[in-house]
Structure formats: structure tokens, C-alpha cells
Design a protein around this motif. Structure first.
Motif, PDB file in Angstrom:
ATOM      1  N   GLU A 100      25.445  51.697  46.822  1.00 57.62           N
ATOM      2  CA  GLU A 100      24.308  52.587  46.634  1.00 57.62           C
ATOM      3  C   GLU A 100      24.738  53.826  45.834  1.00 57.62           C
ATOM      4  OE1 GLU A 100      26.425  53.516  50.336  1.00 57.62           O
ATOM      5  OE2 GLU A 100      25.330  51.729  49.819  1.00 57.62           O
ATOM      6  N   PRO A 101      23.805  54.498  45.161  1.00 59.29           N
ATOM      7  CA  PRO A 101      24.158  55.688  44.385  1.00 59.29           C
ATOM      8  C   PRO A 101      24.837  56.733  45.261  1.00 59.29           C
ATOM      9  CG  PRO A 101      21.915  54.995  43.879  1.00 59.29           C
ATOM     10  CD  PRO A 101      22.394  54.162  45.031  1.00 59.29           C
ATOM     11  N   GLY A 102      25.906  57.301  44.752  1.00 59.99           N
ATOM     12  CA  GLY A 102      26.656  58.318  45.467  1.00 59.99           C
ATOM     13  C   GLY A 102      27.840  57.792  46.246  1.00 59.99           C
ATOM     14  N   ALA A 103      27.938  56.491  46.381  1.00 57.07           N
ATOM     15  CA  ALA A 103      29.078  55.907  47.090  1.00 57.07           C
ATOM     16  C   ALA A 103      30.319  55.994  46.210  1.00 57.07           C
ATOM     17  CB  ALA A 103      28.797  54.451  47.449  1.00 57.07           C
ATOM     18  N   VAL A 104      31.469  55.986  46.858  1.00 56.65           N
ATOM     19  CA  VAL A 104      32.733  56.052  46.129  1.00 56.65           C
ATOM     20  C   VAL A 104      32.833  54.914  45.123  1.00 56.65           C
ATOM     21  CG1 VAL A 104      35.246  55.888  46.377  1.00 56.65           C
ATOM     22  CG2 VAL A 104      33.929  57.251  47.991  1.00 56.65           C
ATOM     23  N   ALA A 105      32.337  53.723  45.499  1.00 61.22           N
ATOM     24  CA  ALA A 105      32.444  52.551  44.637  1.00 61.22           C
ATOM     25  C   ALA A 105      31.638  52.696  43.354  1.00 61.22           C
ATOM     26  CB  ALA A 105      31.995  51.301  45.383  1.00 61.22           C
ATOM     27  N   THR A 106      30.611  53.544  43.357  1.00 65.27           N
ATOM     28  CA  THR A 106      29.803  53.693  42.141  1.00 65.27           C
ATOM     29  C   THR A 106      30.095  54.979  41.388  1.00 65.27           C
ATOM     30  OG1 THR A 106      28.007  54.664  43.438  1.00 65.27           O
ATOM     31  CG2 THR A 106      27.909  52.292  43.023  1.00 65.27           C
ATOM     32  N   THR A 107      30.685  55.957  42.057  1.00 65.08           N
ATOM     33  CA  THR A 107      30.913  57.235  41.382  1.00 65.08           C
ATOM     34  C   THR A 107      32.365  57.493  41.011  1.00 65.08           C
ATOM     35  OG1 THR A 107      31.100  58.344  43.517  1.00 65.08           O
ATOM     36  CG2 THR A 107      28.933  58.329  42.483  1.00 65.08           C
ATOM     37  N   TRP A 108      33.289  56.923  41.772  1.00 67.26           N
ATOM     38  CA  TRP A 108      34.688  57.231  41.516  1.00 67.26           C
ATOM     39  C   TRP A 108      35.463  56.020  41.042  1.00 67.26           C
ATOM     40  CZ3 TRP A 108      39.320  56.286  44.510  1.00 67.26           C
ATOM     41  CH2 TRP A 108      40.415  57.006  44.035  1.00 67.26           C
ATOM     42  N   LEU A 109      35.574  55.001  41.875  1.00 70.97           N
ATOM     43  CA  LEU A 109      36.339  53.813  41.514  1.00 70.97           C
ATOM     44  C   LEU A 109      35.759  52.602  42.221  1.00 70.97           C
ATOM     45  CD1 LEU A 109      38.868  52.445  40.255  1.00 70.97           C
ATOM     46  CD2 LEU A 109      40.066  52.989  42.367  1.00 70.97           C
ATOM     47  N   ASN A 110      35.325  51.635  41.432  1.00 72.83           N
ATOM     48  CA  ASN A 110      34.858  50.383  42.000  1.00 72.83           C
ATOM     49  C   ASN A 110      36.032  49.416  41.948  1.00 72.83           C
ATOM     50  OD1 ASN A 110      33.796  47.777  42.400  1.00 72.83           O
ATOM     51  ND2 ASN A 110      31.773  48.477  41.758  1.00 72.83           N
ATOM     52  N   LEU A 111      36.638  49.193  43.112  1.00 78.76           N
ATOM     53  CA  LEU A 111      37.821  48.342  43.172  1.00 78.76           C
ATOM     54  C   LEU A 111      37.537  46.939  42.658  1.00 78.76           C
ATOM     55  CD1 LEU A 111      39.172  49.387  46.670  1.00 78.76           C
ATOM     56  CD2 LEU A 111      40.130  49.977  44.458  1.00 78.76           C
ATOM     57  N   GLY A 112      36.350  46.421  42.937  1.00 78.12           N
ATOM     58  CA  GLY A 112      35.997  45.075  42.507  1.00 78.12           C
ATOM     59  C   GLY A 112      35.934  44.966  40.990  1.00 78.12           C
ATOM     60  N   GLU A 113      35.213  45.866  40.350  1.00 75.32           N
ATOM     61  CA  GLU A 113      35.099  45.827  38.888  1.00 75.32           C
ATOM     62  C   GLU A 113      36.445  46.055  38.215  1.00 75.32           C
ATOM     63  OE1 GLU A 113      32.168  48.464  37.319  1.00 75.32           O
ATOM     64  OE2 GLU A 113      30.536  47.523  38.437  1.00 75.32           O
ATOM     65  N   THR A 114      37.201  47.004  38.733  1.00 74.25           N
ATOM     66  CA  THR A 114      38.516  47.286  38.165  1.00 74.25           C
ATOM     67  C   THR A 114      39.445  46.093  38.327  1.00 74.25           C
ATOM     68  OG1 THR A 114      38.229  49.619  38.715  1.00 74.25           O
ATOM     69  CG2 THR A 114      40.459  48.892  38.211  1.00 74.25           C
ATOM     70  N   GLY A 115      39.425  45.480  39.500  1.00 69.37           N
ATOM     71  CA  GLY A 115      40.273  44.315  39.751  1.00 69.37           C
ATOM     72  C   GLY A 115      39.933  43.147  38.847  1.00 69.37           C
ATOM     73  N   VAL A 116      38.635  42.888  38.663  1.00 71.26           N
ATOM     74  CA  VAL A 116      38.217  41.784  37.784  1.00 71.26           C
ATOM     75  C   VAL A 116      38.649  42.057  36.349  1.00 71.26           C
ATOM     76  CG1 VAL A 116      36.190  40.646  36.774  1.00 71.26           C
ATOM     77  CG2 VAL A 116      36.324  40.988  39.237  1.00 71.26           C
ATOM     78  N   ALA A 117      38.450  43.282  35.878  1.00 65.43           N
ATOM     79  CA  ALA A 117      38.842  43.619  34.505  1.00 65.43           C
ATOM     80  C   ALA A 117      40.344  43.442  34.293  1.00 65.43           C
ATOM     81  CB  ALA A 117      38.423  45.053  34.185  1.00 65.43           C
ATOM     82  N   ILE A 118      41.135  43.939  35.234  1.00 64.28           N
ATOM     83  CA  ILE A 118      42.595  43.806  35.114  1.00 64.28           C
ATOM     84  C   ILE A 118      43.002  42.342  35.182  1.00 64.28           C
ATOM     85  CG2 ILE A 118      44.780  44.285  36.296  1.00 64.28           C
ATOM     86  CD1 ILE A 118      43.565  47.012  37.074  1.00 64.28           C
ATOM     87  N   PHE A 119      42.403  41.589  36.097  1.00 61.69           N
ATOM     88  CA  PHE A 119      42.741  40.172  36.241  1.00 61.69           C
ATOM     89  C   PHE A 119      42.461  39.420  34.941  1.00 61.69           C
ATOM     90  CE2 PHE A 119      42.321  35.803  37.616  1.00 61.69           C
ATOM     91  CZ  PHE A 119      43.347  35.680  38.525  1.00 61.69           C
ATOM     92  N   PHE A 120      41.309  39.653  34.323  1.00 61.15           N
ATOM     93  CA  PHE A 120      40.979  38.967  33.076  1.00 61.15           C
ATOM     94  C   PHE A 120      41.874  39.407  31.919  1.00 61.15           C
ATOM     95  CE2 PHE A 120      36.661  37.905  34.851  1.00 61.15           C
ATOM     96  CZ  PHE A 120      36.883  36.548  34.859  1.00 61.15           C
ATOM     97  N   LEU A 121      42.213  40.681  31.860  1.00 61.08           N
ATOM     98  CA  LEU A 121      43.109  41.146  30.800  1.00 61.08           C
ATOM     99  C   LEU A 121      44.486  40.498  30.917  1.00 61.08           C
ATOM    100  CD1 LEU A 121      42.206  44.927  30.656  1.00 61.08           C
ATOM    101  CD2 LEU A 121      41.906  43.256  28.828  1.00 61.08           C
ATOM    102  N   VAL A 122      45.018  40.476  32.108  1.00 60.43           N
ATOM    103  CA  VAL A 122      46.340  39.878  32.310  1.00 60.43           C
ATOM    104  C   VAL A 122      46.287  38.373  32.059  1.00 60.43           C
ATOM    105  CG1 VAL A 122      48.136  39.438  34.032  1.00 60.43           C
ATOM    106  CG2 VAL A 122      47.122  41.702  33.861  1.00 60.43           C
ATOM    107  N   SER A 123      45.237  37.720  32.561  1.00 59.76           N
ATOM    108  CA  SER A 123      45.110  36.280  32.344  1.00 59.76           C
ATOM    109  C   SER A 123      44.946  35.960  30.867  1.00 59.76           C
ATOM    110  CB  SER A 123      43.917  35.732  33.130  1.00 59.76           C
ATOM    111  OG  SER A 123      44.156  35.856  34.503  1.00 59.76           O
ATOM    112  N   GLY A 124      44.251  36.826  30.141  1.00 62.35           N
ATOM    113  CA  GLY A 124      44.100  36.639  28.696  1.00 62.35           C
ATOM    114  C   GLY A 124      45.426  36.688  27.962  1.00 62.35           C
ATOM    115  N   PHE A 125      46.396  37.356  28.521  1.00 57.86           N
ATOM    116  CA  PHE A 125      47.742  37.375  27.937  1.00 57.86           C
ATOM    117  C   PHE A 125      48.561  36.180  28.413  1.00 57.86           C
ATOM    118  CE2 PHE A 125      52.222  38.455  28.444  1.00 57.86           C
ATOM    119  CZ  PHE A 125      52.560  38.698  27.124  1.00 57.86           C
ATOM    120  N   ILE A 126      48.450  35.870  29.696  1.00 58.10           N
ATOM    121  CA  ILE A 126      49.299  34.829  30.287  1.00 58.10           C
ATOM    122  C   ILE A 126      48.945  33.433  29.770  1.00 58.10           C
ATOM    123  CG2 ILE A 126      49.794  33.628  32.450  1.00 58.10           C
ATOM    124  CD1 ILE A 126      49.842  36.325  33.811  1.00 58.10           C
ATOM    125  N   ILE A 127      47.659  33.116  29.643  1.00 59.14           N
ATOM    126  CA  ILE A 127      47.277  31.757  29.240  1.00 59.14           C
ATOM    127  C   ILE A 127      47.827  31.406  27.858  1.00 59.14           C
ATOM    128  CG2 ILE A 127      45.321  30.272  28.633  1.00 59.14           C
ATOM    129  CD1 ILE A 127      43.893  31.422  31.081  1.00 59.14           C
TER     130      ILE A 127
END
Length: 124
Positions: free
Chosen positions: A42-69
Motif C-alpha cells: 500500500e502507499p507509504g509502506a517501506v516496500a513502495t517508498t524505500w526498497l521493494n525487496l521483491g522487485e530488487t531481487g528479481v532485477a538482480i536475479f535476471f541481470l546475473v542470469s543474463g550474464f551466466i547463461i
């Protein structure tokens, strides 16, 4: 035809494995926080205003996998052989876990299966 040899782990980048593990754990943590009600999107939650661990994790996972494959394709003689090895390494476990999840849903939690899965278990 040559026998399939075990992969050579001597030239692996250990820090990339750790980075992918941290990325996957951050996605799992985000889902756990949301499921427990401790954190939401919801608006104002840490996940939407500061750091969304899920979005960050997915982005990092895809970037690393894009190098590894592409890097892991270097040791394979053909493109087809690379993808066949990958499919036979990933899909047996994937399908096993998928069927186990359906069975747990049906028998342990006594929930109905989705309509598309019901045709596979006509006797259940």
C-alpha cells in the motif's frame, strides 16, 4: 556420440552464485512479509517508498542470469546441446515439485484442484 561429461566447476564465479542466492532470498522475504501482513504494497509502506525487496531481487536475479547463461554456453559444442542439457536438468525437478504441490493442495489442505488440473485426476 560422445558421453555427456559433468560440468567443470573450476571456472565458476562463486560471487555470482551468492548474488543470485541473495536475490532469490530477498524475493522470498518480500513474499513472506506480505503473506504475514507485516509489510504490504500500500502507499507509504517501506516496500513502495524505500526498497521493494521483491522487485530488487528479481532485477538482480535476471541481470546475473543474463550474464551466466551466455557464459555457460561457451563450454557447450552446440546451441541445441546446451538447451537440451538445461531442459533435462531443470524440468524433471520442476515437474516433480509441481505435481507434489497439486497433491498437497488436494489431499493435505483439502482444497479443490484448479479446473485444468482436474482432468488429470479424474479418479481423485
Amino acid at each position: 556420440m560422445q558421453p555427456i561429461q559433468a560440468p567443470n566447476h573450476a571456472n565458476r564465479f562463486a560471487f555470482l552464485d551468492v548474488t543470485r542466492a541473495v536475490a532469490a532470498l530477498s524475493v522470498m522475504l518480500q513474499h513472506g512479509l506480505e503473506a504475514s501482513g507485516l509489510e504490504g504494497l500500500e502507499p507509504g509502506a517501506v516496500a513502495t517508498t524505500w526498497l521493494n525487496l521483491g522487485e530488487t531481487g528479481v532485477a538482480i536475479f535476471f541481470l546475473v542470469s543474463g550474464f551466466i547463461i551466455p557464459a555457460s554456453m561457451r563450454g557447450t559444442p552446440t546451441f541445441l546441446r546446451f538447451w537440451l542439457r538445461r531442459i533435462f536438468r531443470i524440468y524433471p525437478l520442476y515437474l516433480t515439485i509441481f505435481v507434489a504441490a497439486l497433491l498437497v493442495t488436494k489431499y493435505l489442505f483439502d482444497k479443490p484442484l484448479p479446473p485444468w488440473a482436474s482432468r488429470f485426476s479424474a479418479t481423485c
